[in-house]
Write a protein that holds these residues in place. Structure first.
Motif, short mmCIF file in Angstrom:
data_model
loop_
_atom_site.label_atom_id
_atom_site.label_comp_id
_atom_site.label_asym_id
_atom_site.label_seq_id
_atom_site.Cartn_x
_atom_site.Cartn_y
_atom_site.Cartn_z
N GLN A 18 -7.24 15.38 -34.06
CA GLN A 18 -7.22 16.81 -33.98
C GLN A 18 -6.64 17.10 -32.61
N VAL A 19 -5.86 18.33 -32.32
CA VAL A 19 -4.63 18.93 -31.99
C VAL A 19 -4.94 18.74 -30.56
N VAL A 21 -6.86 15.58 -29.33
CA VAL A 21 -6.76 14.55 -29.05
C VAL A 21 -5.31 13.58 -29.20
N VAL A 22 -5.47 14.28 -29.88
CA VAL A 22 -4.06 13.10 -30.88
C VAL A 22 -2.57 13.45 -29.66
N LYS A 23 -2.49 15.08 -28.61
CA LYS A 23 -1.50 15.66 -27.98
C LYS A 23 -1.05 14.60 -26.93
N GLY A 24 -0.19 13.96 -26.64
CA GLY A 24 0.30 13.13 -25.61
C GLY A 24 -0.55 11.76 -25.47
N ALA A 25 -0.89 11.24 -27.37
CA ALA A 25 -1.63 9.53 -27.27
C ALA A 25 -0.17 8.86 -27.18
N TRP A 26 0.24 7.78 -26.83
CA TRP A 26 0.43 7.22 -27.79
C TRP A 26 1.12 7.44 -29.36
N ASP A 57 -18.01 19.30 -24.68
CA ASP A 57 -17.80 20.47 -23.68
C ASP A 57 -15.70 21.31 -23.51
N ASP A 58 -15.15 19.62 -23.78
CA ASP A 58 -13.43 19.80 -23.64
C ASP A 58 -12.35 19.88 -25.00
N LEU A 59 -13.25 19.94 -26.08
CA LEU A 59 -12.50 19.79 -27.21
C LEU A 59 -14.05 21.16 -27.91
N VAL A 60 -13.41 22.13 -27.62
CA VAL A 60 -14.66 23.71 -28.55
C VAL A 60 -14.34 23.48 -29.54
N PRO A 64 -8.55 26.02 -30.62
CA PRO A 64 -7.05 25.84 -31.61
C PRO A 64 -6.92 24.20 -31.25
N GLY A 65 -7.29 23.67 -30.17
CA GLY A 65 -6.83 22.23 -29.98
C GLY A 65 -7.90 21.39 -31.15
N TRP A 66 -9.14 21.61 -31.27
CA TRP A 66 -10.34 21.70 -31.91
C TRP A 66 -9.93 21.82 -33.49
N GLN A 67 -8.76 21.49 -34.00
CA GLN A 67 -8.27 21.97 -35.26
C GLN A 67 -7.89 20.97 -35.57
N TRP A 68 -7.69 20.26 -37.25
CA TRP A 68 -6.79 18.88 -37.45
C TRP A 68 -5.43 19.09 -37.17
N VAL A 69 -4.84 18.15 -36.23
CA VAL A 69 -3.18 18.42 -37.20
C VAL A 69 -2.70 19.09 -37.57
N PRO A 70 -1.45 19.46 -38.25
CA PRO A 70 -1.16 19.95 -39.67
C PRO A 70 -0.61 19.28 -40.49
#
Length: 192
Positions: A18-19, A21-26, A57-60, A64-70
């Motif tokens: 998800q957007v 979850v992977v944002k800033g991931a290795w 609570d952090d990933l509602v 937009p941040g909860w959505q699958w990556v495009p």
């Protein structure tokens, strides 16, 4: 003691790509590409895919941040489950869905290595499934602890890859493999 599952039918389990979850991931772009490759290969071989999407609570949910990556969008005929805990098995119908499909072998990819992927991998083995972790299709973020110590994401990924190679459970098989070398199994344990 776990019920050992007879047969060898695979499913691809895609977890939390998800957007936010992977944002800033290795190495997120490379890992997302490898998850996408695994999805493409599973679809081509008509292997069922189960998508699991996290909310808390952090990933509602529905944000937009909860959505699958495009790059990764579930197909209309693929199963989609929602979870609120690290393991995909906790308070979800995953076990029941896998039973309906006759699945005995889980091929696992997604995020985050040290939380949801680890918990799901152990949960699968403890429930009697065989497990293949796609070693280049999971990622996480570096953890910065309160004492100033850092647990580097690359190390967390490698740690789980090593664990899934060397763990031993009676009557079950577990291993890791690169996305380009994943082998799926169909009815009767035949390689697809």
């Amino acid at each position: 003691m776990a019920s050992i599952r007879s047969g060898n039918k695979s499913v691809l389990l895609v977890v939390d790509v998800q957007v936010n979850v992977v944002k800033g991931a290795w190495e997120a772009p490379r890992v997302i590409g490898n998850v996408a490759l695994s999805v493409k290969r599973a679809r081509a071989q008509k292997v069922p895919i189960v998508w699991v999407q996290h909310a808390d609570d952090d990933l509602v949910k529905d944000s937009p941040g909860w959505q699958w990556v495009p790059e990764l969008i579930p197909a209309a005929d693929e199963r989609l489950l929602h979870k609120q805990f690290n393991s995909c098995f906790e308070h979800t119908p995953l076990d029941e869905e896998l039973a309906k499909l006759g699945v005995t072998h889980i091929v696992l990819a997604g995020c985050a290595t040290n939380w949801c992927i680890r918990a799901t991998a152990y949960g699968a083995l403890e429930r009697g499934y065989d497990l293949t972790l796609i070693k280049d299709a999971h990622t996480t973020k570096t953890l910065e602890l309160e004492n100033g110590m850092k647990l580097e994401a690359a190390t967390l990924v490698e740690d789980l890859n090593i664990a899934m190679t060397w763990l031993s459970y009676p009557g079950r098989k577990n291993t890791t493999v690169a996305a380009e070398a994943v082998e799926f199994y169909g009815e009767g344990g035949k390689r697809l």
